[in-house]
Each structure stands twice: as C-alpha cells, then as structure tokens.
Design an enzyme around this catalytic site. Structure first.
Site, mmCIF file in Angstrom:
data_model
loop_
_atom_site.group_PDB
_atom_site.id
_atom_site.type_symbol
_atom_site.label_atom_id
_atom_site.label_comp_id
_atom_site.label_asym_id
_atom_site.label_seq_id
_atom_site.Cartn_x
_atom_site.Cartn_y
_atom_site.Cartn_z
ATOM 1 N N GLU A 195 0.822 -1.212 0.000
ATOM 2 C CA GLU A 195 0.000 0.000 0.000
ATOM 3 C C GLU A 195 0.860 1.267 0.000
ATOM 4 O O GLU A 195 0.571 2.231 0.721
ATOM 5 C CB GLU A 195 -0.954 -0.006 1.196
ATOM 6 C CG GLU A 195 -1.959 -1.143 1.174
ATOM 7 C CD GLU A 195 -3.012 -1.058 2.265
ATOM 8 O OE1 GLU A 195 -2.760 -0.368 3.278
ATOM 9 O OE2 GLU A 195 -4.082 -1.674 2.113
ATOM 10 N N GLU A 266 -6.891 -7.638 -1.019
ATOM 11 C CA GLU A 266 -7.558 -7.566 0.288
ATOM 12 C C GLU A 266 -9.021 -7.187 0.116
ATOM 13 O O GLU A 266 -9.341 -6.026 -0.159
ATOM 14 C CB GLU A 266 -6.875 -6.539 1.215
ATOM 15 C CG GLU A 266 -5.495 -6.925 1.673
ATOM 16 C CD GLU A 266 -4.937 -5.975 2.730
ATOM 17 O OE1 GLU A 266 -5.737 -5.191 3.309
ATOM 18 O OE2 GLU A 266 -3.721 -6.007 2.963
#
Length: 843
Positions: A195, A266
């Site tokens: 991320e 995710e």
C-alpha cells in the site's frame, strides 16, 4: 397462493431447463499453451503451466494461531472453496534482534507453507517487509529504528540495505526448501512493499525511486513467479498493481497495463477493531455481492482479508489494536466457521467455478436492463459458452428484468449468476447456507482449585531509579519494544504555605501525554488512569490528589499499547509523558516538566519471569485481594473436558496482560468501554495446545485494579444452528454440476430446500424454534410472525432430531401453512441445538 415476481422466474426457468440445455454443444477443451510451464499471466488471468485459472484466496497469518491449529484452518479454507492461502512475512518476530533469527513454533513459516502444499493449495507470500497488518510496528523490528541515518520506506541507503538483507534471507529460504511453484512448491505469487501509494507523496522523488528499486529487487530474484504491489497504481514493469478495499469490482481503476490481470489482494471481511470500538460487522450478502461484481468485471483473483483473523498473542498487536483480530471473518478467532458467511461464500465459489469457461475464455460485454440493472456477459459463440451476471445495483429497490425473453427477479443490491445464461444457480442476496451463533459456557474447572494469590509491584520513588534526566524521556526509545511499561518518577518539596488553605480546594496533577496510557500514583497512592485512542493517541490527564508538607513523590506508569503500524516516517513517532504540573497550590502552578525525572523500564515481575512455573518461585505470593493496582495474580486450573476451544472471560478485571503456562495470550483491556457502554473485548482465547490436563498456571498482571475471583474459564461453541430459506430462493448450489458447457441438475425436483448440519460427532438434540410464514430475527433470537404455522415444529422435529444433518422442504404445504396469509414471505426459519452423541456423553 401468495404470489411474487420470483415465482414466474422460478417456474419458467425450471420448465425450460432441459430443453434449453439439450440444444447446446460442448466446446473444445482449452489446451494449455504449448511448452509453457510455471506461473505466468495475461490480461484475463494468472496462468498455471500456461492454463488460465480462477483463484479464491484467504488470508491466514501463521503467527496469529498455533501450529496445531494450522491443519484444521487450512482444511476448512479448502472446504470453503479456496485454492490459495495468503500470508504476510513478519520481520520483527523472525529477527527480533539484529542478526538473530527465529523460525520456530508459531513463527515456522516453512512448516506453514508446506502444510498448505500438503492440502494441494497455492500460496501468495507477502514479503513486505512493511506489512502494516495491524501488527506491531508494521512488521519492522525495533532495532531497525536505531540504525544511524535511517528513514523507512524511501530511497534511503541504510533502509534499503537492511530491507534487501531480510527479503533475500526469506527468498533464499523459500528456494532452498523448493517452495516456489517452478520448483514444485505452492508459492505462485509474491508481494513486495504494501500500500505504498498511501505514503508515496510524502517522500516525493525519493518515493518514486524507492518503488522502482523495490520492484527491481523483487524481479532480480528470478523466482519464476509474478510479483504484486497492492495499492500501487504505478507498479513498475511486469509487477502487477492490485486493489485493496471492500468493493474493488467498482472502485478499482484496473491494472496499469492491458497485459496484467485484475487482482484483489484484500477484500475486507469485516473491519479490524481497536480497544474502545463498538462491534464491526459485514454481512455475507455484501461480501458475496462484492466478489461476484469483481469477477463479472474481469476479476482474476480475490483474497479475503481475513479468512481467519486469529489472535494477537503477547504484545504483537499494533497501537490500540484488540487482541482478537478479525473475529467476524469466515473462520472466527477460534477457527470455528462463522455462518452464514463461511457457507455463503463457499456456495459463491462453486457458482463461479461452474462459470469458469466463460469467465476465462468468453468475450465480455455489458447489456443494460433498466435503471440500476445490467447484465455482464462472457460469451464464446463458437463453443456456445455463455455466462451472465444479472445485476441490480439499487441498494433499496428490488427489480424484475427481462433477459433474453425471460423475466428474472433481482433483490436489491444483488447479483444472480447464470453459468449458461439461462439458469439462476446463485443469488448473492439469497442465502442457502445455514446460520449459527456463538456461545460461551463456564467450565466446571473454573471453580476447582479456585484459590488466587498475588504479588504486588513496588511503586518506585525517584531515589530508587537509575536513569535520571532533566525531563521525562520518550517511551518508545526507552522501552525498545521489550515491554509495555516504564515508570516516570519525580519529587518536590512543599511548605505549609504552599498547600491550599480552603477545604474545597485540592491540588491537581496535570499531565500531557503523547500516548498511549498512564496510571498515576502520588506518595504511593493510586489516583487514576488516562489514555488516548487509535485516532488520537495524545491526551491530558487531570486528577485531584492529597499532598503533604515536605517531600512528595509522583510515580507515573507510562504505557504503550503496541507500536504504530502505518503512515509516513514511522521511525519518528513519539509516546510517553510530555509535560507535568501541579495545579491549585497557593503559590501557583508548579511546573514539573523541567524537574529531575527518574525512569525504570519494565516491571519486576516481567524481568523475573514470574508468569512461568520456575519464575513464579522467585517472589513471595500472598492471599489475593481485590482492586489492587500493579499487581500480579496467579492460580492453577485443569483443562476443560472435550475439544471445544477455551477462553478466559475477564469481565471483572481492568487492564493488563495474561499468561497461561508461560505463554502470553495477549493484552486485555476490559475497562475501556465502547460508545455502547461495553468492553470491546472481554473474552480472550487460550489455545488448547498450551494446556496440560492438570495444574495449568494462570498468571494475570493487572495494572489498575480488578476482581480475579470473577475470572471465568469458558469453552466456546457454535452449536446453535439455524436455517432461513424462502420458497423463492434458488436451489442449493449442490443441485448443479457442469459437464463441458452444460449445466446438469443432480436432483429430479429442483426446488429450494433448507439444510441443517452439526459438527462431526454431534447430533441435533432439540429444536428451539420453527416457523413457516413471516418470522423475523436472527439466529439465536427469532420471533414468529403473523403467518406462523403451528405444525412447523413437529414436522422439523420428526425430520431432524437425533440426526447429524437433515434436509427440509420449503413450501407452505409441507408445514400446513396458509399460502394466502397476508404478509407472508413464504419463509422457513428453524433454530436447532447440536450436542454430543449420547454415547460420547457417557464417556
């Protein structure tokens, strides 16, 4: 009869099924690409040995459960329709001290991956080494913070040097164990960084350079598998950019190259929780919708984060993160299937597998079907393969759409999957899977040998400390992630004229803290506690106190509740006391910030290891008393009978840490209430593997006061099972199979049915609720409606009692219900109680 738009769909679909399917011809089998082996990808899919596949993945983190739990978790994941397990690699547990590595017990990464391979599943390995994961320090070991000149996660030579060393260590280990797919192992994907788009702008040009460097590092290992960067729109070269979030089927802008597949690393199955949070939930229907939407939009791989959350044992959770992690996942903290989430997603996976040929080789198109409705199609006209996702995106309005001459009813915000463009085999809003509810049962062993003893920590004074400074020192740098605790002590002298003369005025201790929590003592007397929160760690503490003429002592126990795990410049975060003062004196406010301060890191009980059998002999224990701050309590207990998971109900305690036989089960914080007025977590998991049949040592360190005799040893069950099915549900997914491009029905009577099943070695002992008509509520709390059928209970009892499983018809006729009753939803609701077979009870 009670009518519904769905009834038209159901009868037309069934009547046309055999005729429509008999006209289709099987397509030629898609061969793998000649001479292609290993793992590759194209714009449609990840390919195994040159052949496209669909991937259903779930995150299971090996340190958040025990090795003894791993086989069962993996097996349940496979039964749930998964073919991939995803895990991070946790640098700080593997190299807690620079150059000293630990890959044993819960940290045995190789053993975990080999178990996955044994179950014939694949692995996605997220090396990071920054992982966030609500894990202490985002996975970074503390010693990394003290490397001279280091700046985390940017084009910084000291950081890149140590990152490369660790990633190389893991990659070499995987290669030596032959765990990559080209070597015959299960690892088909790996991830570098995590991320990074969230912080990249903070590092400007150095951030861009770092992303390229990290990609080159990963590719340079030549592992023969693709690499992924999640939430990284500018993933360099062949590295695949992936999506994280709840609705990547709508929010993901797509791969940054048409040659890369769409990967969802995710899909959050709930929301991680911190102390002070109310409960977090995400429905099975919402998750199923998001996944169907993603695959209808060219998705190749979805990963459920988490599939099993597990437990943040010891001090392994990040700042304020609860010990229980993603308990709302398809497998709960204890590894028990949470229904209907587990079963509904399993059915979805099967529906998508039945649609596999169209998804992987069909030509995609979109057909509008009215306001907020559409059909997403995958067709291969030459082989007569056709898959349709009929979608109603309206969040509040049901719809009936006409698709290829047939009316289909679509509940609000739902997707119906038609693997042959004709037959509805699954709808995301219609749950056929059974439901269950979790219960905690006090074990008889709670009251046996229920004799508590205690050892009180000494409240230190300034003269007892060795670390002296002109101001309070920073907490992270002092504790170095070896303990949550550090004492701050100072002293000051007052004369009679300094003290308040009026009886209604008392001196007040004022402390500003950078986090995370503190307990204050004045002249050895506890006066109160203060704490921050996940979103705002700093806080101000103000409490009245009694002071005396002469020397007064202030002792403050400063606490961290995990290190931070996200954001830029992680290495620069601060915690601990910032300023301190005494208000309300006759002579004005006394600033203690520049007073001399003494510091003592850690608790005596920690240093002596009194939570172990051997260490407990190093101190003098006395008979326990309630509500004593900074106090250790201990008792012995026997293991509860049976195989159900075990936990501690800590409702009567405050805040601290707990150990069983020397194993820390994690932080507890029952005194921190959510906005609903209840603790975020009051029950804490004890893995059965940590227990002996007799004389298990339980040690509690209570920080500010509790009642240890109220602690309960409990067992955990999901024996309350339920079913909620209407006449308008699609038949269960088990009713269908695919042979080439034809959808076959495996039963003669294709109608919805209700299924109930207990765990192995258990039977349905009683029926707590049964109704057909319009019942309401949730599993464990159902209520009959205005169209209740009194015969339902006897019909269900006859079909189900003393059986491991049963199948129930779903029709008004079967239960003597009135199909024309105003307000009926034609719904069957049953709640049953599972129990051990009687022969097991005798044992």
């Amino acid at each position: 009869m009670a009518s519904s738009p769905e009834s038209v769909v159901r009868f037309v679909g069934i009547a046309c099924l055999l005729f429509a399917l008999s006209a289709t011809a099987a397509p030629p089998r898609r061969p793998r690409k000649a001479g292609v082996s290993g793992v590759s990808y194209d714009g449609r899919s990840i390919m195994i040995n040159g052949r496209r596949e669909l991937f259903f993945s779930g995150s299971i983190h090996y340190p958040r459960s025990t090795p003894e739990m791993w086989p069962d978790l993996i097996q349940k994941a496979k039964r749930g329709g998964l073919n991939v397990i995803q895990t991070y690699v946790f640098w700080n547990v593997h190299e807690p001290v620079q150059g000293h590595f630990n890959f044993t017990g819960r940290y045995d990464l190789v053993r975990f991956i080999k178990l996955i391979h044994k179950h014939k599943m694949y692995v996605t390995l997220r090396l990071g080494p920054f992982i966030q994961a609500e894990w202490n320090h985002g996975g970074f070991p503390y010693w990394l913070k003290e490397i001279p000149g280091i700046v985390f996660r940017t084009d910084n030579e000291p950081f890149k040097y140590h990152m490369q060393n660790f990633v190389t260590k893991i990659m070499d280990m995987m290669k030596s164990e032959k765990l990559f797919f080209p070597q015959g192992g299960p690892i088909i994907l790996a991830q570098i960084e995590n991320e990074y788009n969230m912080v990249e702008a903070a590092y400007r040009e150095d951030g861009l350079k770092y992303v390229q460097w990290a990609a080159n590092l990963a590719l340079g290992f030549n592992a023969g598998i693709p690499w992924v960067m999640c939430k990284q729109k500018n993933a360099p070269g062949p590295v695949i950019n992936a999506c994280n979030g709840r609705n990547c089927g709508d929010t993901f802008t797509g791969p940054n190259s048409p040659t890369k597949p769409s990967i969802w690393t995710e899909n959050w199955t709930a929301q991680y929780r911190v102390f002070g949070d109310p409960p977090s939930q995400r429905s099975a229907e919402d998750i199923a919708y998001s996944v169907a939407r993603f695959f209808s939009n060219n998705g190749a791989l979805v990963n459920y984060y988490m599939y099993h959350g597990g437990t943040n044992f010891g001090r392994e959770g990040a700042s304020y993160v609860m010990t229980r992690y993603y308990d709302e996942a398809p497998l709960d903290e204890y590894g028990l299937p949470k229904e209907p989430k587990y079963g509904h997603l399993r059915d979805l996976h099967q529906a998508l597998k039945l649609s596999r040929k169209g998804l992987l080789w069909g030509v995609p198109s979109v057909q509008p079907l009215g306001p907020g409705c559409e059909a997403r199609l995958y067709e291969s006209p030459d082989s007569k393969v056709c898959v349709a996702f009929l979608t109603n995106t309206n969040p509040r309005t049901d719809a009936t759409v006409n698709f290829r001459g047939v009316n289909y009813f679509l509940p609000r915000r739902s997707i119906s999957i038609l693997p042959d463009c004709k037959t509805v085999i699954f709808n995301t809003q219609r749950v056929n899977a059974q439901h269950n509810s979790r219960t905690f049962h006090a074990a008889g062993e709670t009251n046996k040998n229920d004799k508590w003893h205690m050892f009180q920590e000494r409240i230190p004074k300034f003269r007892n400390t060795r670390i002296i400074s002109s101001k309070p020192l920073e907490l992270y740098n002092m504790t170095k992630d070896t303990t949550d605790y550090m004492w701050y002590t100072t002293r000051f002298r007052l004369e009679d004229e300094d003290l308040p003369m009026r009886p209604d005025i008392r001196p007040v201790l004022l402390v500003s803290s950078l986090g995370h929590a503190m307990h204050a003592f004045v002249n050895g007397i506890y006066i109160g506690s203060g704490n921050g929160a996940k979103l705002e760690k700093s806080f101000v503490f103000q409490k009245p106190m009694e002071l005396k003429r002469g020397v007064n002592h202030i002792s403050i126990l400063g606490l961290t509740i995990g290190f931070p795990d996200n954001g830029a410049y992680l290495e620069h975060r601060l915690a601990g006391i910032h300023t301190a003062a005494i208000q309300g004196l006759n002579t004005g406010t006394l600033d203690l910030s520049q007073n001399k301060w003494g510091h003592e890191v850690g608790m005596k009980g920690e240093k002596l290891g009194i939570f172990t059998e051997e260490g407990s002999k190093k101190v003098q224990w006395t008979e326990a008393k309630n509500d004593k701050p900074v106090t250790w309590y201990k008792r012995y207990f026997d293991m509860p009978r049976g195989n159900d998971p075990v936990a501690l109900d800590m409702t009567t305690m405050g805040k601290g840490l707990a150990w069983v036989n020397g194993n820390c089960i994690g932080r507890y914080w029952v005194s921190y209430l959510s906005p609903l007025g209840k603790p975020s977590q009051s029950v804490y998991h004890i893995p059965r593997e940590w227990l002996k049949p007799k004389d298990n040592l339980l040690v509690i360190f209570e920080e500010h006061g509790g009642k240890p005799e109220g602690i309960l040893i409990v067992t955990v069950k999901r024996d309350n099972i339920c079913t909620v099915v209407t006449e308008f549900h699609p038949p269960t997914i088990k009713s269908f199979s695919r042979e080439d491009n034809e959808i076959k029905t495996l039963v003669q009577d294709v109608k919805p049915r209700a299924y109930l099943k207990c765990d192995d070695n258990k039977v349905i002992r009683s029926i707590a609720f049964a109704s057909f008509g319009n019942p309401t509520g949730a599993c464990g709390n159902f209520t009959v409606g205005t169209c209740h059928s009194p015969q339902a209970a006897s019909v269900v009892e006859k079909a189900c009692l003393e059986k491991n499983s049963c199948v129930l018809p779903v029709s008004a006729q079967a239960y003597g219900a009135d199909p024309a009753c105003p307000g009926t939803t034609s719904t069957l609701v049953v709640q049953a109680k599972c129990a051990r077979k009687k022969k097991d009870d005798k044992e």
